[in-house]
Write an enzyme that holds these catalytic residues in place. Structure first.
Site, PDB file in Angstrom:
ATOM      1  N   CYS A  22       0.862  -1.185   0.000  1.00  0.00           N
ATOM      2  CA  CYS A  22       0.000   0.000   0.000  1.00  0.00           C
ATOM      3  C   CYS A  22       0.905   1.244   0.000  1.00  0.00           C
ATOM      4  O   CYS A  22       2.131   1.133   0.134  1.00  0.00           O
ATOM      5  CB  CYS A  22      -0.849   0.001   1.263  1.00  0.00           C
ATOM      6  N   HIS A  84       3.505   2.054  11.874  1.00  0.00           N
ATOM      7  CA  HIS A  84       2.373   1.862  12.790  1.00  0.00           C
ATOM      8  C   HIS A  84       2.129   3.056  13.702  1.00  0.00           C
ATOM      9  O   HIS A  84       1.103   3.126  14.357  1.00  0.00           O
ATOM     10  CB  HIS A  84       2.623   0.614  13.648  1.00  0.00           C
ATOM     11  N   HIS A 134      -0.861  -4.747  19.541  1.00  0.00           N
ATOM     12  CA  HIS A 134      -0.398  -4.333  18.213  1.00  0.00           C
ATOM     13  C   HIS A 134       0.196  -2.928  18.330  1.00  0.00           C
ATOM     14  O   HIS A 134      -0.380  -2.066  18.993  1.00  0.00           O
ATOM     15  CB  HIS A 134      -1.558  -4.352  17.218  1.00  0.00           C
ATOM     16  N   GLU A 136       0.249  -0.406  16.422  1.00  0.00           N
ATOM     17  CA  GLU A 136      -0.615   0.726  16.034  1.00  0.00           C
ATOM     18  C   GLU A 136      -1.591   1.049  17.172  1.00  0.00           C
ATOM     19  O   GLU A 136      -1.833   2.232  17.476  1.00  0.00           O
ATOM     20  CB  GLU A 136      -1.403   0.411  14.752  1.00  0.00           C
ATOM     21  N   THR A 174      -6.464   0.922  11.782  1.00  0.00           N
ATOM     22  CA  THR A 174      -6.667   1.038  10.329  1.00  0.00           C
ATOM     23  C   THR A 174      -6.772  -0.310   9.616  1.00  0.00           C
ATOM     24  O   THR A 174      -7.222  -0.361   8.477  1.00  0.00           O
ATOM     25  CB  THR A 174      -5.482   1.795   9.689  1.00  0.00           C
ATOM     26  N   SER A 276       1.837  -5.328   3.508  1.00  0.00           N
ATOM     27  CA  SER A 276       3.277  -5.204   3.754  1.00  0.00           C
ATOM     28  C   SER A 276       4.082  -6.274   3.013  1.00  0.00           C
ATOM     29  O   SER A 276       5.297  -6.364   3.208  1.00  0.00           O
ATOM     30  CB  SER A 276       3.547  -5.268   5.265  1.00  0.00           C
TER      31      SER A 276
HETATM   32 FE1  SF4 Z   1      -0.947   0.778   4.518  1.00  0.00          FE
HETATM   33 FE2  SF4 Z   1      -1.345   0.695   7.166  1.00  0.00          FE
HETATM   34 FE3  SF4 Z   1      -1.285   3.031   5.879  1.00  0.00          FE
HETATM   35 FE4  SF4 Z   1      -3.306   1.356   5.507  1.00  0.00          FE
HETATM   36  S1  SF4 Z   1      -2.783   2.422   7.407  1.00  0.00           S
HETATM   37  S2  SF4 Z   1      -2.242   2.545   3.926  1.00  0.00           S
HETATM   38  S3  SF4 Z   1      -2.271  -0.643   5.621  1.00  0.00           S
HETATM   39  S4  SF4 Z   1       0.414   1.577   6.113  1.00  0.00           S
END
Ligand code: SF4
Length: 316
Positions: A22, A84, A134, A136, A174, A276
């Protein structure tokens, strides 16, 4: 020697679109590479820059040093925060230790951090829907020193005790399953009717598009292979989406984990990759499936992603 062909003669490989990298992962990797090119090794990276073993090993070979905590980084060195995101405490610690910081937090994670700050600024407590442990979730929970609650399941919502149900808001990680998140948001709204949240949820475009692509692909195949590392949240969700549609689905970090018995006798094999996971790993899986007897490879129709994120100021 035994015949390596295990899939049904004439079997087909279907590729989900979109799959793999991404915009946030592209940017995070580019930040590490750029920092190495400009400042030279070693460049310290707090936590795996993105959750993929291949990516981490590749950057390590180029001079990145991965650490879990900032006290492992020498005074005055350069450190990169992973995609993250990090808690406010981590930023303060980096400042206090005189570290030069490049921030690879995905802009879509930063957007959630900004939402938390606004909600807390308006006097609301914040419920985060996310996965405990996690990075994030830890980073987003760390955007405020108080007034944050983490829930992962509907049971967590049932047990939640907040200071003021009339002054409550929510955000999400996310990379959640869209279906799970919708259920948990519904449970929150049922229990706390005045709760407010972002317009939809905070699940990012890449997570959503990859899950949608699996929903299109899975019903057309007999088994789904997801390329991604075991600690990658969005990759695990892709496997779950396929499983919830009644398909056998397996997560592989690389082609060596692909087990012949998973695909034995199958005529249609679906392949996708988490946000990823690099495309080279998908190619390896396709090649192996061809060695096993697959004769056709077809990418399904899907969204062409055009999203890109600029590098941080001073790095472009
Ligand atoms: Fe990629 Fe995570 Fe950003 Fe979504 S939030 S675009 S999965 S890096």
């Amino acid at each position: 020697m035994s015949d390596p062909r295990t899939v049904t003669d004439g079997a087909e490989v279907l590729l989900a679109k979109p799959r793999g990298f991404c915009a946030g992962v592209d940017r995070a990797i580019a930040i590490v590479e750029r920092a190495l090119a400009v400042h030279g090794a070693p460049i310290y990276v707090r936590h795996e820059i993105v959750h993929n073993k291949f990516v981490v090993e590749d950057l390590r070979a180029k001079g990145a040093v991965f650490v879990e905590e900032l006290d492992e980084v020498p005074h005055g060195a350069t450190v990169i925060f992973s995609a993250h995101g990090v808690a406010l405490d981590v930023r303060r610690e980096a400042d206090a230790r005189g570290l030069r910081v490049f921030d690879a937090t995905c802009p879509l994670v930063t957007k959630v951090h900004v939402e938390v700050a606004k909600m807390r600024g308006a006097g609301r407590e914040v419920v985060m829907i996310g996965h405990e442990g996690h990075p994030e979730a830890e980073g987003t929970m760390g955007q405020s020193d108080s007034g944050m609650y983490l829930v992962e399941t509907e049971e967590d919502v049932a047990k939640l005790a907040v200071a003021n149900p009339d002054q409550l808001s929510y955000v999400t990680q996310t990379t959640l399953s869209m279906d799970d998140a919708a259920r948990i948001v519904a449970a929150l709204k049922a229990r706390f009717p005045k709760i407010v949240g972002p317009k939809k949820d905070d699940i990012c475009y890449a997570t959503q598009n990859r899950q949608d692509a699996v929903k299109i692909m899975a019903p057309r195949c007999e088994v789904v292979i997801v390329v991604g590392s075991p600690n990658s949240s969005n990759s695990n969700r892709l496997r779950e989406v396929a499983k919830n549609l009644g398909r056998d689905a397996y997560l592989v970090d690389n082609v060596d984990e692909l087990r012949p018995e998973w695909i034995e006798g199958k005529r249609t094999i679906g392949v996708t990759a988490g946000a990823s996971a690099p495309e080279v790993l998908v190619h390896d899986v396709i090649l192996r499936l061809q060695e096993m007897g697959a004769v056709r490879v077809r990418e399904l129709e899907g969204i062409d992603e055009k999203v890109t994120f600029p590098l941080p100021k001073g790095m472009g």
